[in-house]
Every structure is written in structure tokens, then in C-alpha cells.
Design an enzyme around this catalytic site. Structure first.
Site, PDB file in Angstrom:
ATOM      1  N   ASP A  24       1.557   0.773  -7.960  1.00 51.11           N
ATOM      2  CA  ASP A  24       0.782   0.120  -6.904  1.00 51.11           C
ATOM      3  C   ASP A  24       0.383  -1.295  -7.327  1.00 51.11           C
ATOM      4  OD1 ASP A  24      -0.474  -0.150  -4.492  1.00 51.11           O
ATOM      5  OD2 ASP A  24      -2.226   1.043  -5.022  1.00 51.11           O
ATOM      6  N   ASN A  72       5.160   4.923   3.924  1.00 49.72           N
ATOM      7  CA  ASN A  72       5.605   3.525   3.817  1.00 49.72           C
ATOM      8  C   ASN A  72       6.556   3.115   4.948  1.00 49.72           C
ATOM      9  OD1 ASN A  72       5.709   3.454   0.156  1.00 49.72           O
ATOM     10  ND2 ASN A  72       4.090   2.831   1.546  1.00 49.72           N
TER      11      ASN A  72
HETATM   12  C1  FPP Z   1       3.019  -0.326  -3.791  1.00 45.50           C
HETATM   13  O1  FPP Z   1       2.543  -1.657  -3.837  1.00 45.50           O
HETATM   14  C2  FPP Z   1       4.444  -0.282  -4.051  1.00 45.50           C
HETATM   15  C3  FPP Z   1       5.373   0.158  -3.165  1.00 45.50           C
HETATM   16  C4  FPP Z   1       5.011   0.646  -1.833  1.00 45.50           C
HETATM   17  C5  FPP Z   1       6.811   0.153  -3.471  1.00 45.50           C
HETATM   18  C6  FPP Z   1       7.197   0.305  -4.899  1.00 45.50           C
HETATM   19  C7  FPP Z   1       8.479  -0.378  -5.088  1.00 45.50           C
HETATM   20  C8  FPP Z   1       8.897  -0.994  -6.221  1.00 45.50           C
HETATM   21  C9  FPP Z   1       8.149  -0.926  -7.462  1.00 45.50           C
HETATM   22  C10 FPP Z   1      10.156  -1.789  -6.261  1.00 45.50           C
HETATM   23  C11 FPP Z   1      11.411  -1.085  -5.911  1.00 45.50           C
HETATM   24  C12 FPP Z   1      11.604   0.231  -6.569  1.00 45.50           C
HETATM   25  C13 FPP Z   1      12.704   0.578  -7.269  1.00 45.50           C
HETATM   26  C14 FPP Z   1      12.827   1.963  -7.798  1.00 45.50           C
HETATM   27  C15 FPP Z   1      13.788  -0.366  -7.570  1.00 45.50           C
HETATM   28  P1  FPP Z   1       1.832  -2.255  -2.556  1.00 45.50           P
HETATM   29  O2  FPP Z   1       2.854  -3.007  -1.769  1.00 45.50           O
HETATM   30  O3  FPP Z   1       1.150  -1.174  -1.792  1.00 45.50           O
HETATM   31  O4  FPP Z   1       0.806  -3.218  -3.208  1.00 45.50           O
HETATM   32  P2  FPP Z   1      -0.633  -3.613  -2.598  1.00 45.50           P
HETATM   33  O5  FPP Z   1      -1.451  -2.346  -2.609  1.00 45.50           O
HETATM   34  O6  FPP Z   1      -1.144  -4.615  -3.597  1.00 45.50           O
HETATM   35  O7  FPP Z   1      -0.408  -4.179  -1.247  1.00 45.50           O
END
Ligand code: FPP
Length: 256
Positions: A24, A72
Site C-alpha cells: 500500500d 480495485n
Molecule cells: C495500493 O496502493 C497498491 C495497489 C492497489 C496496487 C499494487 C500494485 C503494484 C505494487 C504494482 C504492480 C504489481 C505487480 C505484481 C507487478 P494505493 O494506490 O492504494 O496507494 P494509496 O493508498 O497511497 O493511494
């Protein structure tokens, strides 16, 4: 999978056998730098590479990454599209790394919802790496813990309706075996980055006895050192599984 929540390793062992991570903070990492959210996801993908390598080298047996939740799908189309592209790129670019290091790639979640351009290379690599004997890398994709439990209940209900199973014989193993994680050890350590203190529908059944570790570090900044810090904390935890300190100190065979 055993439903008995006794540790199979010494409670002092430093490396958890199954580590599960809620990655996250990508968006906040980017926004704090005046960058678009997608740049946070790009850097997040680099963190995935670092952490997979570190876990493999440190002897982790199963690493489960929450890469895309069922919820998501509700994000803006452009962000969902970019995340799908990153997944596709990850599978294509890391193919040799995965196969060369004996990693078994697996998924949990409803991957039928992924676009075909992701599913084809992903399914191919899952099949190609299926016989590998090294670390199991589990990508949770279009995954939700409650959705997984609903699927499990349906599968068990079908078995009961067909007469194969009677309700009195439904036990914890029946449920565990109906989950996407059937046959694997439960996570011993669940890590969440970015300072949020919740599970967000991740491995709800499987995390029943997991140690939880929260760090303020945003996922794009998470590295080997961050992982080692989590493992050090894990090694200090006293895992009692509902027993007393004294019982936990006894060898397994002397417990009753
Ligand atoms: C949460 O951060 C993260 C995600 C919803 C996606 C995770 C994806 C990756 C780490 C990259 C791609 C994955 C792979 C396996 C190549 P957020 O967007 O909710 O962050 P925030 O809470 O700060 O908005």
C-alpha cells in the site's frame, strides 16, 4: 492443510515460512512528489522485484502479494489499465528470473476477470513454472477474502447437495481445502505498508493466527532492509496460538 494452528518451526525462527504483503501507499508516494499516481505504481512494481529476490534469498517458502483486489476494479479506468499493463510487463520481464530461480508462480483470486493480454502470458508462466521446487510466489489478483469464502461455501454446499458430504463432517480442513490457498501453509507474517492498520479483505481465513506487521514506509520505498526489520520483529513475537507460554515452550509431542 492442517487446521491445527501449532507452529511447525521454532517460535524463534527468524524467517517466516509464508509472508503475505499488502502493498500500500503507491499513490501517496507519487502525490507527495508531485507525480501522477501511476508513477507510484511503476515504482511499486520495482519494489516487487526487490522483495521477491530478497524473500527467495532469505529462505521464505511462500510469498503472497496483494497486487489487485476485487474492489480495485472500481478505480478509474486509466489507473486500472495501467495496473494491468504493469502486471503484463512484470510477467514478461520477470519470466527468466522466475524460471531461472526455480520460483513457482501461482495466483489466487478471480483471474478470469483479467484482460486477455494479461491472462495469456500469466497463465503460461503459471503452467511453465508449476514444477519448480523453489519459493512459491502467489499473486493475489482480482482477489477478495470474503469473495473467496463465499466461493468456498458454494463449493461445500454443492458437495453436501450431491450427497458426497454430510454437514456434520464439515470441519476447518473442509473449509481450508475449498479456498484458493488449499494445500499451503497459512501466512505466518502479514505485512502492510503505508501506515494503514487494516486487512482490507486480504486472506481473512488464512490470517487467523498470523503475526501482523505495520510500517509507515510506502510500498515503493520498501526494500530488503525494510523486510529484514519486519522479520526481526516477527522473531521477537511470542506466538501462542491460544495456548499458555508454558505449553508453547514444551516440545510439540509433549503437548496435550
Ligand atoms: C495500493 O496502493 C497498491 C495497489 C492497489 C496496487 C499494487 C500494485 C503494484 C505494487 C504494482 C504492480 C504489481 C505487480 C505484481 C507487478 P494505493 O494506490 O492504494 O496507494 P494509496 O493508498 O497511497 O493511494
Amino acid at each position: 492443510m492442517s487446521a491445527i494452528p501449532y507452529p511447525k518451526v521454532s517460535p524463534l525462527a527468524q524467517t517466516p515460512r509464508h509472508v503475505a504483503i499488502i502493498m500500500d501507499g503507491n499513490g501517496r508516494w507519487a502525490l507527495e512528489r508531485g507525480l501522477p499516481r501511476v508513477e507510484g505504481h511503476r515504482q511499486g512494481a520495482k519494489a516487487v522485484n526487490r522483495v521477491v529476490t530478497a524473500c527467495r534469498e532469505m529462505g521464505v517458502e511462500v510469498l503472497t502479494l496483494y497486487a489487485f483486489s476485487e474492489q480495485n476494479w472500481g478505480r478509474p479506468d486509466q489507473e486500472v489499465g495501467l495496473l494491468m499493463q504493469l502486471l503484463h510487463d512484470y510477467v514478461r520481464q520477470e519470466r527468466m528470473e522466475i524460471l531461472g530461480n526455480g520460483i513457482r508462480l501461482t495466483t489466487i483470486g478471480d483471474t478470469s476477470r483479467l484482460p486477455v493480454f494479461v491472462r495469456i502470458p500469466l497463465d503460461a508462466l503459471v503452467a511453465e513454472s508449476a514444477k519448480n521446487k523453489g519459493m512459491r510466489l502467489v499473486l493475489a489478483l482480482s482477489y477478495g477474502g470474503r469473495e473467496e469464502l463465499v466461493d468456498a461455501v458454494k463449493a461445500i454446499a454443492r458437495r453436501v447437495a450431491s450427497g458426497e458430504l454430510i454437514p456434520e463432517h464439515v470441519d476447518q480442513d473442509t473449509v481450508a481445502d475449498a479456498l484458493h490457498t488449499s494445500g499451503w501453509e497459512d501466512p505466518e507474517l502479514v505485512i502492510r505498508t503505508s501506515g494503514e492498520l487494516r486487512l482490507s479483505n486480504f486472506l481473512l481465513w488464512q490470517s487467523a493466527y498470523a503475526e501482523l506487521y505495520f510500517t509507515d514506509t510506502y510500498w515503493p520505498d520498501f526494500d530488503r532492509e525494510s523486510l529484514e526489520a519486519a522479520f526481526v520483529q516477527f522473531a521477537k513475537r511470542k506466538r501462542r496460538f491460544g495456548l499458555t507460554d508454558q505449553q508453547v515452550a514444551e516440545p510439540l509431542e509433549q503437548r496435550h
